[in-house]
Design a protein around this motif. Structure first.
Motif, PDB file in Angstrom:
ATOM      1  N   TYR A  19       0.875  -1.171   0.000  1.00 57.54           N
ATOM      2  CA  TYR A  19       0.000   0.000   0.000  1.00 57.54           C
ATOM      3  C   TYR A  19       0.915   1.223   0.000  1.00 57.54           C
ATOM      4  O   TYR A  19       1.571   1.521   1.008  1.00 57.54           O
ATOM      5  CB  TYR A  19      -0.896   0.006   1.239  1.00 57.54           C
ATOM      6  N   LYS A  68      -4.197   5.166  -3.909  1.00 58.38           N
ATOM      7  CA  LYS A  68      -5.397   5.989  -4.028  1.00 58.38           C
ATOM      8  C   LYS A  68      -5.392   6.718  -5.360  1.00 58.38           C
ATOM      9  O   LYS A  68      -4.367   7.252  -5.794  1.00 58.38           O
ATOM     10  CB  LYS A  68      -5.472   6.992  -2.882  1.00 58.38           C
ATOM     11  N   TYR A  94      -8.205   2.940  -5.799  1.00 57.12           N
ATOM     12  CA  TYR A  94      -9.470   3.212  -5.124  1.00 57.12           C
ATOM     13  C   TYR A  94      -9.605   4.726  -4.966  1.00 57.12           C
ATOM     14  O   TYR A  94      -8.614   5.459  -4.987  1.00 57.12           O
ATOM     15  CB  TYR A  94      -9.533   2.515  -3.761  1.00 57.12           C
ATOM     16  N   ASN A 152     -11.957   6.273  -2.528  1.00 52.29           N
ATOM     17  CA  ASN A 152     -12.494   6.747  -1.250  1.00 52.29           C
ATOM     18  C   ASN A 152     -12.405   5.629  -0.218  1.00 52.29           C
ATOM     19  O   ASN A 152     -12.891   4.523  -0.458  1.00 52.29           O
ATOM     20  CB  ASN A 152     -13.956   7.195  -1.445  1.00 52.29           C
ATOM     21  N   TRP A 153     -11.783   5.922   0.919  1.00 50.67           N
ATOM     22  CA  TRP A 153     -11.591   4.893   1.940  1.00 50.67           C
ATOM     23  C   TRP A 153     -12.922   4.403   2.493  1.00 50.67           C
ATOM     24  O   TRP A 153     -13.148   3.199   2.644  1.00 50.67           O
ATOM     25  CB  TRP A 153     -10.712   5.430   3.069  1.00 50.67           C
ATOM     26  N   GLU A 154     -13.818   5.324   2.822  1.00 55.81           N
ATOM     27  CA  GLU A 154     -15.092   4.931   3.430  1.00 55.81           C
ATOM     28  C   GLU A 154     -15.874   3.973   2.532  1.00 55.81           C
ATOM     29  O   GLU A 154     -16.487   3.017   3.007  1.00 55.81           O
ATOM     30  CB  GLU A 154     -15.944   6.171   3.725  1.00 55.81           C
ATOM     31  N   ALA A 199     -13.093   0.573   1.811  1.00 53.61           N
ATOM     32  CA  ALA A 199     -12.246   0.005   2.859  1.00 53.61           C
ATOM     33  C   ALA A 199     -12.228  -1.519   2.842  1.00 53.61           C
ATOM     34  O   ALA A 199     -11.165  -2.146   2.955  1.00 53.61           O
ATOM     35  CB  ALA A 199     -12.692   0.513   4.229  1.00 53.61           C
ATOM     36  N   ILE A 258     -10.138  -2.770  -0.013  1.00 55.67           N
ATOM     37  CA  ILE A 258      -8.727  -2.415   0.168  1.00 55.67           C
ATOM     38  C   ILE A 258      -8.065  -3.374   1.146  1.00 55.67           C
ATOM     39  O   ILE A 258      -6.963  -3.890   0.902  1.00 55.67           O
ATOM     40  CB  ILE A 258      -8.601  -0.955   0.666  1.00 55.67           C
ATOM     41  N   ASP A 270      -4.479   6.612   3.583  1.00 54.00           N
ATOM     42  CA  ASP A 270      -5.334   6.004   4.612  1.00 54.00           C
ATOM     43  C   ASP A 270      -4.569   4.974   5.432  1.00 54.00           C
ATOM     44  O   ASP A 270      -5.138   3.977   5.897  1.00 54.00           O
ATOM     45  CB  ASP A 270      -6.558   5.374   3.948  1.00 54.00           C
ATOM     46  N   LEU A 324      -6.040   1.785   7.689  1.00 49.71           N
ATOM     47  CA  LEU A 324      -5.682   0.503   7.097  1.00 49.71           C
ATOM     48  C   LEU A 324      -4.904  -0.364   8.072  1.00 49.71           C
ATOM     49  O   LEU A 324      -5.208  -1.557   8.245  1.00 49.71           O
ATOM     50  CB  LEU A 324      -4.859   0.732   5.832  1.00 49.71           C
TER      51      LEU A 324
END
Length: 355
Positions: A6, A41, A63, A65-67, A70, A73, A91, A95
């Motif tokens: 990552y 990201k 990706y 957006n983390w929300e 997630a 990911i 993030d 993570l």
């Protein structure tokens, strides 16, 4: 092994040194039989400047957006044998917390920005990508910086195993090539604008350009303010893509290496540009910092001018034969110790050690 990384970016070299660092390492890992997935990201400034959108040596997962993403990911690491979280991964903290809750494979932190990270850890207790409380939970802390920083990471912040994991160079890509007239210069500099590096660039390159109006100088890199005054004999290039780096360095009689203030203060922080220029056989002029001699020997493999007058004297007084010898000695030294193959082998040993 199946390895998941990552990181900030591997698809775009625009305005960052992370991409070429990751490309070098991941390509070497793939050549040694490992499977690598890289997660980054999808941000606008890299999306608009992707010079390697689909690397042939790894798979890439983007990706936005983390929300919203997630679960996917985190799921990328489901069958991994080793997981790496890199500095400036947007993030990283969320993570890491999720991975620690579900994964039992080695989780490593790769800090390509150790001096900056340490500054924020000391002053604020963490950064947007690393909280001090999380450091002891990483099986190993792979650091861009060697020297005293490693001891501080272990004794002050509880790192279980802090090791120097310097950037590296891909010798298949970075090597001497024919001079290209577009890049021809007596002195060049390749790097993104940095406020703390600019005074040194202005003094050493800009000052010597003013002293030698008949010589040609080149500054390449993005994000330089438009109001910076350059001498008429200084050519500006907004971006030089990695495939063109060898021609850039091979077309420079000398090239300049400059180091950010935090890296100078920490010492033992060679930039990827230092290794790449050396691999191309470039004769390097550099600022001085503690630990530089562990990578290149001053006076033999790298020159350390103190001001623009010493730069001008080097440019006008160094015979081409001696200049070539300096570059070739630097190339031999870096190829002996800091290729992507060296770093991939080191990575394998580290994973075995902490597994």
């Amino acid at each position: 092994m199946r390895i998941v990384i990552y990181g900030l970016t591997i698809t775009s070299s625009w305005g960052n040194g992370h991409a070429t660092t990751y490309r070098s390492l991941v390509k070497a890992l793939a050549a040694r039989g490992h499977s690598v997935q890289f997660v980054e990201k999808d941000v606008e400034w890299y999306r608009s400047n992707r010079d390697l959108p689909q690397p042939g040596f790894c798979t890439v997962q983007l990706y936005d957006n983390w929300e919203h993403n997630a679960k996917a990911i985190v799921a990328a690491s489901a069958s991994a044998d080793a997981i790496v979280v890199g500095s400036y991964f947007p993030d990283a903290i969320a993570l890491t917390c999720d991975l620690l809750a579900i994964s039992r494979v080695p989780l490593l932190f790769y800090d390509i920005d150790t001096p900056i990270t340490l500054m924020h850890l000391r002053e604020q207790g963490g950064t947007e990508y690393l909280g001090a409380a999380l450091i002891p939970y990483y099986a190993a802390y792979l650091s861009f910086t060697g020297g005293p920083a490693l001891k501080e990471l272990e004794t002050r912040f509880g790192a279980a195993c802090a090791v120097p994991f310097y950037c590296s160079v891909d010798p298949e890509l970075y090597k001497p090539v024919l001079c290209r007239e577009t890049f021809r210069s007596d002195l060049s500099y390749l790097g993104t604008y940095s406020k703390d590096r600019q005074p040194k660039l202005t003094k050493l390159l800009g000052g010597s350009a003013a002293l030698l109006p008949e010589r040609r100088f080149v500054v390449a890199g993005p994000q330089y303010p438009e109001d910076i005054p350059w001498s008429p004999n200084v050519a500006r290039m907004i971006h030089v893509s990695p495939p063109e780096h060898p021609a850039f360095y091979s077309s420079s009689r000398f090239t300049l290496n400059l180091t950010r203030d935090e890296m100078v203060a920490a010492g033992y922080s060679p930039s990827v540009r230092l290794f790449e220029a050396s691999a191309c056989g470039a004769a390097i002029l550099s600022d001085s910092w503690v630990g530089l001699e562990e990578f290149l020997t001053p006076g033999e493999e790298v020159l350390l001018p103190k001001d623009e007058y010493e730069v001008a004297a080097i440019l006008t007084g160094t015979a081409d034969e001696e200049r070539a010898r300096i570059g070739l000695r630097a190339r031999a030294r870096i190829l002996e110790e800091h290729t992507s193959e060296h770093r991939a082998e080191q990575f394998e040993r580290l994973v075995e050690q902490v597994s």
